[in-house]
Scaffold this motif. Structure first.
Motif, PDB file in Angstrom:
ATOM      1  N   PRO A   1       0.640  -1.396  -0.009  1.00  0.00           N
ATOM      2  CA  PRO A   1      -0.001   0.244  -0.251  1.00  0.00           C
ATOM      3  C   PRO A   1       0.835   1.590   0.020  1.00  0.00           C
ATOM      4  O   PRO A   1       0.739   2.164  -0.027  1.00  0.00           O
ATOM      5  N   MET A   2       2.247   1.616   0.136  1.00  0.00           N
ATOM      6  CA  MET A   2       2.879   2.807   0.503  1.00  0.00           C
ATOM      7  C   MET A   2       3.795   2.415  -0.920  1.00  0.00           C
ATOM      8  O   MET A   2       4.509   3.904  -1.305  1.00  0.00           O
ATOM      9  N   GLU A   3       3.891   1.742  -2.110  1.00  0.00           N
ATOM     10  CA  GLU A   3       4.781   1.511  -3.154  1.00  0.00           C
ATOM     11  C   GLU A   3       3.192   1.861  -4.506  1.00  0.00           C
ATOM     12  O   GLU A   3       2.633   0.863  -4.801  1.00  0.00           O
ATOM     13  N   PRO A   4       3.610   2.952  -4.643  1.00  0.00           N
ATOM     14  CA  PRO A   4       3.271   2.979  -6.427  1.00  0.00           C
ATOM     15  C   PRO A   4       3.395   1.732  -7.142  1.00  0.00           C
ATOM     16  O   PRO A   4       4.757   1.569  -7.190  1.00  0.00           O
ATOM     17  N   GLN A   5       2.372   1.273  -8.298  1.00  0.00           N
ATOM     18  CA  GLN A   5       2.922   0.041  -9.507  1.00  0.00           C
ATOM     19  C   GLN A   5       2.394   0.337 -10.574  1.00  0.00           C
ATOM     20  O   GLN A   5       1.278   1.225 -10.774  1.00  0.00           O
ATOM     21  N   PRO A   6       2.784   0.277 -11.225  1.00  0.00           N
ATOM     22  CA  PRO A   6       3.125   1.082 -12.691  1.00  0.00           C
ATOM     23  C   PRO A   6       1.643  -0.072 -13.244  1.00  0.00           C
ATOM     24  O   PRO A   6       1.075   0.330 -14.111  1.00  0.00           O
ATOM     25  N   HIS A   7       1.409  -1.252 -12.933  1.00  0.00           N
ATOM     26  CA  HIS A   7      -0.222  -2.050 -13.389  1.00  0.00           C
ATOM     27  C   HIS A   7      -0.639  -1.875 -12.438  1.00  0.00           C
ATOM     28  O   HIS A   7      -1.903  -2.830 -12.589  1.00  0.00           O
ATOM     29  N   ASP A   8      -0.896  -0.728 -11.918  1.00  0.00           N
ATOM     30  CA  ASP A   8      -2.105  -0.500 -10.371  1.00  0.00           C
ATOM     31  C   ASP A   8      -3.713  -1.005 -11.707  1.00  0.00           C
ATOM     32  O   ASP A   8      -4.032  -1.227 -10.544  1.00  0.00           O
TER      33      ASP A   8
END
Length: 157
Positions: free
Chosen positions: A95-102
């Protein structure tokens, strides 16, 4: 074991060690079920289970490894859920790291909710699921009737 389940195991990079610790704690139960994992998670889960197995342990089913999440693995897993080929989703996401495949992550969680399968997004929930009496038996989730949506009138038809 009364019923073999198909359990999907997924973890973002910063949560892989959490998932592997959970797998180590529960491997004797997990090796009796079908496991499906995305990419690197699958490789790490297989190595962990193989390293823990004692004489007499037998992994009943090979681990199915899909593509890495960002390369389509989340979508492959979503398709398996839509085809009712997955019973439980253990998805430790960060939940703390943005994901490129969100958007793929959101779609996977959406389809799991749509098909009403148990989902664990943290270790505590995964512990509750695997220790539940329902885990040890066949369980058919109640499916919502979407026929009114499928049979709706679309403007312009």
């Amino acid at each position: 074991m009364d019923y073999v389940k198909t359990i999907a195991l997924v973890a973002h990079d910063n949560r892989k060690q959490d998932l592997l610790e959970w797998v180590r704690w529960n491997y004797k139960t997990l090796i009796q079920h079908k496991l499906v994992c995305t990419g690197t998670t699958g490789k790490l889960v297989q190595e962990t289970i193989t390293g823990l197995m004692e004489e007499g342990d037998r992994q009943t089913y090979p681990i199915i490894r899909l593509k890495s999440g960002p390369l389509g693995g989340d979508q492959q897993l979503g398709a398996m859920i839509a085809e009712e080929k997955v019973d439980i989703l253990i998805f430790l996401w960060d939940p703390m790291e943005p994901q490129p495949h969100d958007v793929d992550v959101k779609a996977l969680l959406r389809i799991a909710v749509l098909y009403n399968i148990p989902i664990a997004n943290n270790r505590s929930t995964a512990d509750f699921i695997i220790s539940s009496e329902l885990f040890k038996q066949q369980y058919q989730p109640i499916k919502r009737d979407y026929s009114s949506y499928l049979n709706r009138t679309v403007p312009g038809e």
